[in-house]
Design a protein around this motif. Structure first.
Motif, PDB file in Angstrom:
ATOM      1  N   ALA A 117     100.258   4.248  18.540  1.00 48.40           N
ATOM      2  CA  ALA A 117     100.725   5.123  19.873  1.00 48.40           C
ATOM      3  C   ALA A 117     101.765   6.084  19.626  1.00 48.40           C
ATOM      4  CB  ALA A 117     101.339   4.109  20.946  1.00 48.40           C
ATOM      5  N   VAL A 118     102.599   5.569  18.831  1.00 48.34           N
ATOM      6  CA  VAL A 118     103.856   6.423  18.644  1.00 48.34           C
ATOM      7  C   VAL A 118     103.068   7.667  17.532  1.00 48.34           C
ATOM      8  CG1 VAL A 118     106.005   6.942  17.371  1.00 48.34           C
ATOM      9  CG2 VAL A 118     105.358   5.009  18.994  1.00 48.34           C
ATOM     10  N   VAL A 119     102.329   7.489  16.670  1.00 50.64           N
ATOM     11  CA  VAL A 119     101.786   8.488  15.749  1.00 50.64           C
ATOM     12  C   VAL A 119     100.886   9.457  16.439  1.00 50.64           C
ATOM     13  CG1 VAL A 119     100.091   8.690  13.892  1.00 50.64           C
ATOM     14  CG2 VAL A 119     101.789   6.977  13.535  1.00 50.64           C
ATOM     15  N   MET A 120     100.134   8.937  17.431  1.00 50.10           N
ATOM     16  CA  MET A 120      99.381   9.935  18.172  1.00 50.10           C
ATOM     17  C   MET A 120      99.830  10.443  19.253  1.00 50.10           C
ATOM     18  SD  MET A 120      96.055   7.051  18.627  1.00 50.10           S
ATOM     19  CE  MET A 120      95.316   8.247  19.589  1.00 50.10           C
ATOM     20  N   GLU A 121     101.155  10.097  19.521  1.00 51.18           N
ATOM     21  CA  GLU A 121     102.125  11.218  20.508  1.00 51.18           C
ATOM     22  C   GLU A 121     102.555  12.334  19.862  1.00 51.18           C
ATOM     23  OE1 GLU A 121     103.611  11.970  24.070  1.00 51.18           O
ATOM     24  OE2 GLU A 121     102.145  10.428  23.478  1.00 51.18           O
ATOM     25  N   PRO A 122     102.070  13.521  20.216  1.00 52.43           N
ATOM     26  CA  PRO A 122     102.553  14.770  19.688  1.00 52.43           C
ATOM     27  C   PRO A 122     103.998  15.036  19.563  1.00 52.43           C
ATOM     28  CG  PRO A 122     101.647  15.177  21.941  1.00 52.43           C
ATOM     29  CD  PRO A 122     101.423  13.838  21.477  1.00 52.43           C
ATOM     30  N   SER A 123     104.724  14.760  20.825  1.00 51.01           N
ATOM     31  CA  SER A 123     106.319  14.818  20.858  1.00 51.01           C
ATOM     32  C   SER A 123     106.961  13.537  20.696  1.00 51.01           C
ATOM     33  CB  SER A 123     106.534  15.489  22.362  1.00 51.01           C
ATOM     34  OG  SER A 123     106.252  14.806  23.293  1.00 51.01           O
ATOM     35  N   ARG A 124     107.556  13.338  19.523  1.00 43.84           N
ATOM     36  CA  ARG A 124     108.063  12.200  19.334  1.00 43.84           C
ATOM     37  C   ARG A 124     109.813  12.303  19.381  1.00 43.84           C
ATOM     38  NH1 ARG A 124     103.819  11.684  15.868  1.00 43.84           N
ATOM     39  NH2 ARG A 124     104.963  12.464  14.131  1.00 43.84           N
ATOM     40  N   PRO A 125     110.503  11.769  20.292  1.00 42.17           N
ATOM     41  CA  PRO A 125     111.962  11.613  20.177  1.00 42.17           C
ATOM     42  C   PRO A 125     112.337  10.773  19.130  1.00 42.17           C
ATOM     43  CG  PRO A 125     111.111  10.213  22.220  1.00 42.17           C
ATOM     44  CD  PRO A 125     109.892  11.015  21.680  1.00 42.17           C
ATOM     45  N   PRO A 126     113.501  10.922  18.659  1.00 43.26           N
ATOM     46  CA  PRO A 126     114.149  10.080  17.344  1.00 43.26           C
ATOM     47  C   PRO A 126     113.998   8.551  17.563  1.00 43.26           C
ATOM     48  CG  PRO A 126     115.684  11.892  18.038  1.00 43.26           C
ATOM     49  CD  PRO A 126     114.373  11.949  18.949  1.00 43.26           C
ATOM     50  N   LEU A 142     124.582  15.957  25.363  1.00 43.58           N
ATOM     51  CA  LEU A 142     124.507  17.405  25.306  1.00 43.58           C
ATOM     52  C   LEU A 142     124.046  17.889  23.675  1.00 43.58           C
ATOM     53  CD1 LEU A 142     127.435  18.884  27.609  1.00 43.58           C
ATOM     54  CD2 LEU A 142     125.068  18.399  28.022  1.00 43.58           C
ATOM     55  N   ARG A 143     124.894  17.104  22.611  1.00 43.41           N
ATOM     56  CA  ARG A 143     124.470  17.577  21.280  1.00 43.41           C
ATOM     57  C   ARG A 143     123.471  16.653  20.831  1.00 43.41           C
ATOM     58  NH1 ARG A 143     128.410  16.362  18.219  1.00 43.41           N
ATOM     59  NH2 ARG A 143     127.594  17.961  16.532  1.00 43.41           N
ATOM     60  N   TYR A 144     122.643  15.736  21.501  1.00 43.57           N
ATOM     61  CA  TYR A 144     121.758  14.980  20.747  1.00 43.57           C
ATOM     62  C   TYR A 144     120.683  15.657  20.179  1.00 43.57           C
ATOM     63  CZ  TYR A 144     118.464  11.250  20.849  1.00 43.57           C
ATOM     64  OH  TYR A 144     117.388  10.085  20.190  1.00 43.57           O
ATOM     65  N   ALA A 145     120.167  16.669  20.805  1.00 37.59           N
ATOM     66  CA  ALA A 145     119.098  17.377  20.232  1.00 37.59           C
ATOM     67  C   ALA A 145     119.349  18.028  18.743  1.00 37.59           C
ATOM     68  CB  ALA A 145     118.200  18.446  21.314  1.00 37.59           C
ATOM     69  N   ALA A 146     120.614  18.476  18.821  1.00 37.25           N
ATOM     70  CA  ALA A 146     121.200  19.049  17.660  1.00 37.25           C
ATOM     71  C   ALA A 146     121.319  18.179  16.705  1.00 37.25           C
ATOM     72  CB  ALA A 146     122.417  20.039  17.972  1.00 37.25           C
ATOM     73  N   VAL A 147     122.102  17.097  16.795  1.00 27.96           N
ATOM     74  CA  VAL A 147     122.520  16.252  16.025  1.00 27.96           C
ATOM     75  C   VAL A 147     121.284  15.378  15.417  1.00 27.96           C
ATOM     76  CG1 VAL A 147     123.893  13.957  15.614  1.00 27.96           C
ATOM     77  CG2 VAL A 147     124.661  15.723  16.974  1.00 27.96           C
ATOM     78  N   MET A 148     120.404  14.679  16.183  1.00 27.42           N
ATOM     79  CA  MET A 148     119.162  14.018  15.609  1.00 27.42           C
ATOM     80  C   MET A 148     118.124  14.858  15.511  1.00 27.42           C
ATOM     81  SD  MET A 148     120.814  10.891  15.440  1.00 27.42           S
ATOM     82  CE  MET A 148     119.344  10.025  14.914  1.00 27.42           C
ATOM     83  N   SER A 149     118.270  15.901  14.812  1.00 28.51           N
ATOM     84  CA  SER A 149     117.327  16.721  14.287  1.00 28.51           C
ATOM     85  C   SER A 149     115.922  15.907  13.595  1.00 28.51           C
ATOM     86  CB  SER A 149     117.605  17.847  13.518  1.00 28.51           C
ATOM     87  OG  SER A 149     118.159  17.354  12.204  1.00 28.51           O
ATOM     88  N   GLU A 150     114.831  16.439  13.541  1.00 29.10           N
ATOM     89  CA  GLU A 150     113.771  16.013  12.826  1.00 29.10           C
ATOM     90  C   GLU A 150     114.129  15.450  11.304  1.00 29.10           C
ATOM     91  OE1 GLU A 150     108.853  16.652  12.023  1.00 29.10           O
ATOM     92  OE2 GLU A 150     110.120  17.797  13.375  1.00 29.10           O
ATOM     93  N   GLY A 151     114.829  16.642  10.705  1.00 30.80           N
ATOM     94  CA  GLY A 151     115.021  16.461   9.233  1.00 30.80           C
ATOM     95  C   GLY A 151     115.953  15.408   9.032  1.00 30.80           C
ATOM     96  N   LEU A 152     117.070  15.386   9.917  1.00 29.23           N
ATOM     97  CA  LEU A 152     118.003  14.098   9.491  1.00 29.23           C
ATOM     98  C   LEU A 152     117.241  12.843   9.738  1.00 29.23           C
ATOM     99  CD1 LEU A 152     120.776  13.184   9.538  1.00 29.23           C
ATOM    100  CD2 LEU A 152     121.317  13.292  11.928  1.00 29.23           C
ATOM    101  N   CYS A 153     116.602  12.625  11.027  1.00 28.78           N
ATOM    102  CA  CYS A 153     115.709  11.291  11.118  1.00 28.78           C
ATOM    103  C   CYS A 153     114.975  11.116   9.781  1.00 28.78           C
ATOM    104  CB  CYS A 153     114.861  11.571  12.266  1.00 28.78           C
ATOM    105  SG  CYS A 153     115.797  11.821  13.831  1.00 28.78           S
ATOM    106  N   LEU A 154     114.103  11.965   9.182  1.00 29.60           N
ATOM    107  CA  LEU A 154     113.260  11.802   8.006  1.00 29.60           C
ATOM    108  C   LEU A 154     114.015  11.371   7.102  1.00 29.60           C
ATOM    109  CD1 LEU A 154     110.912  14.770   8.142  1.00 29.60           C
ATOM    110  CD2 LEU A 154     110.435  12.488   8.263  1.00 29.60           C
ATOM    111  N   ARG A 155     115.389  11.840   6.949  1.00 31.59           N
ATOM    112  CA  ARG A 155     116.383  11.723   5.581  1.00 31.59           C
ATOM    113  C   ARG A 155     116.948  10.173   5.888  1.00 31.59           C
ATOM    114  NH1 ARG A 155     117.817  17.199   6.451  1.00 31.59           N
ATOM    115  NH2 ARG A 155     119.821  16.620   7.618  1.00 31.59           N
ATOM    116  N   LEU A 156     117.157   9.962   7.259  1.00 31.48           N
ATOM    117  CA  LEU A 156     118.186   8.543   7.395  1.00 31.48           C
ATOM    118  C   LEU A 156     116.672   7.509   6.967  1.00 31.48           C
ATOM    119  CD1 LEU A 156     119.864   9.147  10.543  1.00 31.48           C
ATOM    120  CD2 LEU A 156     120.601   8.693   8.374  1.00 31.48           C
TER     121      LEU A 156
END
Length: 322
Positions: free
Chosen positions: A56-65, A138-152
């Protein structure tokens, strides 16, 4: 007292041919069929539930962190159960399938510790995600970026793999007694350590180090995150807003308590307090019941997961109609 006739194991000659005997549920032979059915049903439901969330998560185009981390958690749970349960099911069906080779036992222990450790680290990362979402919205989108999520996510997997490898090598370099009967249904660290021919606490030091890195430090990070979240929630004047913010943490808190409760009970204690029967019961919980609960907890508590699953069912119905 160390056992009589301890063997100083030769890594080249003995390691390749040595076998361990997993006693498993040998004292419950009369319940073999019932145990097999219970484990099989729980295993299949666990696989289906985690696979549904993963797909379900893989098939979802927009995935929040949070959904990205939940997808990784489901993948870990799928592998986690596959490392242990199929061998248990086989031992309940085939009479002479309780033996496991030296290398097979080491591989099972390494994978089990690595996956369990990765889950501990991932739960700490998910608590940080909740902290940023509630304390710094307010800083959530900037802090939890896709790159950071992948690295974590990568750091969780690699870190746990390295620590588990060091622990497994340290355990299997020990001299074992002539009896290789493991009073467990898989090669768990305390059960294998119990066979070591030594009186000192030195063999427990690698386990202690692994517990600090994979259990204690992530747990402290989770506590710190929720301490900050609690302070932030106290500053929210609206009870409705406070309830909404807290509801996003309930699923994560429930899974954290389940996972860490069992792990701390099993691993953070001296060798002298080892109890095979008690350990097997607790191990049944965190290898069968806990992975089964994860999809239920997240599918019932997480609105996004429920929405994605509903969309999947709608697509399936439309496909069937067409």
């Amino acid at each position: 007292m160390p056992c009589e006739g301890c063997m100083e194991r030769d890594n080249v000659s003995t390691g390749a041919t040595m076998e361990f005997l997993l006693l498993g549920f040998s004292e419950l032979l009369c319940l073999r069929v019932l145990l097999f059915l219970i484990f099989l049903i729980a295993h299949l439901v666990t696989l289906v539930g985690n696979m549904m969330i993963f797909m379900a998560v893989v098939m979802e185009p927009s995935r929040p962190p949070m959904l990205f981390f939940l997808c990784q958690l489901s993948a870990i749970e799928l592998c986690y159960t596959l490392v242990i349960v199929p061998k248990v099911l086989l031992s309940l069906v085939v009479v002479d399938s309780n033996t496991i080779s030296f290398l097979g036992c080491a591989a099972q222990m390494h994978l089990f510790v690595a996956l369990g450790g990765a889950e501990c680290l991932l739960l700490a990362v998910m608590s940080y995600d909740r902290y940023v979402a509630i304390c710094q919205p307010l800083r959530y989108a900037a802090v939890m970026s896709e790159g950071l999520c992948l690295r974590l996510a990568l750091m969780c997997g690699l870190g746990a793999f390295v620590v588990a490898l060091g622990l497994t090598v340290a355990v299997f370099r020990l001299p074992f007694c002539q009896s290789h009967r493991i009073n467990h249904f898989f090669c768990d660290v305390p059960a294998v350590l119990h066979l070591a021919c030594t009186q000192s606490y030195t063999p427990e030091l690698p386990l202690l180090a692994a517990c600090v890195l994979l259990l204690l430090l992530p747990f402290l990070l989770i506590l710190a995150s929720y301490a900050c979240i609690t302070v932030a929630l106290l500053h929210i004047t609206s009870s409705v807003g406070r309830g909404k913010a807290f509801s996003t943490c309930i699923s994560h808190l429930a899974i954290t308590l389940l996972h860490y409760g069992c792990a701390i009970f099993i691993y953070i204690r001296p060798k002298s307090s080892y109890s095979p029967t008690r350990d097997k019961v607790v191990s049944l919980v965190y290898t069968n019941i806990t992975p089964l609960m994860y999809p239920l907890i997240y599918s019932l508590r997480n609105k996004e997961i429920r929405g994605i699953l509903r969309k999947m069912l709608r697509r399936k119905k439309i496909a069937q109609m067409n």
